[in-house]
Design an enzyme around this catalytic site. Structure first.
Site, PDB file in Angstrom:
ATOM      1  N   LYS A   1       0.908  -1.032   0.076  1.00  0.00           N
ATOM      2  CA  LYS A   1      -0.231   0.129   0.237  1.00  0.00           C
ATOM      3  C   LYS A   1       0.742   1.213  -0.028  1.00  0.00           C
ATOM      4  O   LYS A   1       0.340   2.750  -0.823  1.00  0.00           O
ATOM      5  CB  LYS A   1      -1.331   0.039   1.052  1.00  0.00           C
ATOM      6  CG  LYS A   1      -2.495  -1.370   1.027  1.00  0.00           C
ATOM      7  CD  LYS A   1      -3.132  -1.026   2.259  1.00  0.00           C
ATOM      8  CE  LYS A   1      -3.861  -2.346   2.336  1.00  0.00           C
ATOM      9  NZ  LYS A   1      -5.184  -1.648   3.279  1.00  0.00           N
TER      10      LYS A   1
ATOM     11  N   ASP B   1     -10.272   2.619   2.871  1.00  0.00           N
ATOM     12  CA  ASP B   1     -10.623   2.448   3.821  1.00  0.00           C
ATOM     13  C   ASP B   1     -11.357   2.762   4.995  1.00  0.00           C
ATOM     14  O   ASP B   1     -12.146   2.376   6.202  1.00  0.00           O
ATOM     15  CB  ASP B   1      -9.418   1.563   4.495  1.00  0.00           C
ATOM     16  CG  ASP B   1      -8.441   0.665   4.425  1.00  0.00           C
ATOM     17  OD1 ASP B   1      -9.413  -0.167   3.293  1.00  0.00           O
ATOM     18  OD2 ASP B   1      -7.235  -0.276   4.172  1.00  0.00           O
TER      19      ASP B   1
END
Ligand code: ATR
Length: 283
Positions: free
Chosen positions: A68, A104
């Site tokens: 990420k 998220d």
């Protein structure tokens, strides 16, 4: 170049990713011709993989552990959420540019709003447990709901302190502070939302030791762990009659913006999708 839109999840290891199941469900539900695959990518090879797969007709990617941060570095442009997190989990192309987002935090909030509408009316204190990537992604969406206080608590206290100082200037309506790990009893009676972002409660890990009986009756207890779906923390909260939020909803909701960007339709997180993924988790 094929005309069928394609997307994939990139990570290492990647075999256990549920993303292909989620996107595959939506492609079928929407009657769209499209493909969603999984690809194992070595650390250091992400930018090159973006380019190679793009040439094969890929419209974008989900990016998971451990890539990420590398994905963030490989993007030409990143959303505010991605910049704050320093991490990207969703990528798409606009012209020649690679755009990255981190979904998220918004995924967690969408799940919370959908499951417990109105939870944030008059919210006083939120207790955020953990200070890793997941916690970091939640801070700004939580501050946007203007709680009176946001309390950070993490086993390694300096990381919680770092989050509290970093985000203090973001909101002048919320007090940010740090609570010593495990020393929550005095805080809990005035806490409206507790969120566990640590790995405690995950299959094979010890449970999170927090006394939910001290929380007020209207409190919501949330966990981002989804294996098992009912962590010991959520089980205890349920038994006490509190509202709970499991980690699966966040996984489903964080997938929505990617699907919309790649395949042109904004899908819904439904009971049907949840059952589909649950069946796989149980198997
Ligand atoms: P993620 O990106 O999912 O947040 P992470 O960055 O590895 O993952 O963060 C894991 C979090 O779980 C951290 O807050 C970690 O605490 P430390 O910063 O002290 O390591 C927390 N964590 C993991 N195991 C733990 C344990 N046994 N007890 C308490 N906290 C734990």
């Amino acid at each position: 170049m094929t005309s069928i839109p394609k997307a994939a999840v990139l990570g290492k290891p990647i075999a256990h990713s549920r993303s292909p199941l989620i996107h595959g469900y939506w492609l079928k539900e929407q009657g769209l011709a499209g493909e969603y695959n999984r690809r194992e990518v070595e650390p250091g090879a992400l930018a090159e993989t973006f380019r190679a797969l793009r040439a094969e007709g890929y419209r974008g990617f989900n990016v998971t552990v451990p890539h990420k941060e590398e994905a963030f570095a490989a993007c030409d442009e990143a959303s505010e959420a991605a910049r704050i997190a320093g991490a990207v989990n969703t990528v798409w192309f606009e012209g020649d540019r690679i755009i990255g987002d981190n979904t998220d935090g918004t995924g967690f909030m969408a799940h919370l709003d959908q499951t417990h509408p109105g939870w944030d009316a008059g919210v006083r204190r939120i207790l955020l447990l953990g200070a890793g990537g997941a916690a970091r992604g939640l801070v700004v969406p939580l501050l946007n709901r203007k709680p009176e206080a946001l309390v950070f608590s993490n086993r390694s206290a300096e990381k919680a302190g770092h989050l509290a100082t970093t985000f203090r200037p973001v909101s002048d309506e919320t007090r940010t502070s740090v609570a010593t790990w495990g020393m929550w009893n005095d805080l809990l009676p005035e806490t409206d939302l507790v969120i566990n972002t640590t790995s405690l409660g995950m299959k094979g890990q010890p449970a999170l030791d927090l006394d939910v009986t001290r929380l007020p009756e209207h409190a919501v207890v949330a966990d981002i762990v989804y294996v098992p779906l009912e962590t010991p923390l959520l089980g205890a909260a349920k038994q006490r009659g509190l509202r709970t939020l499991d980690g699966l909803g966040m996984l489903l909701h964080q997938a929505v913006p990617g699907f919309a960007a790649w395949f042109g339709v904004r899908p819904a997180v439904t009971e049907g999708l949840r059952r589909h993924i649950l069946a796989d988790l149980r198997a």
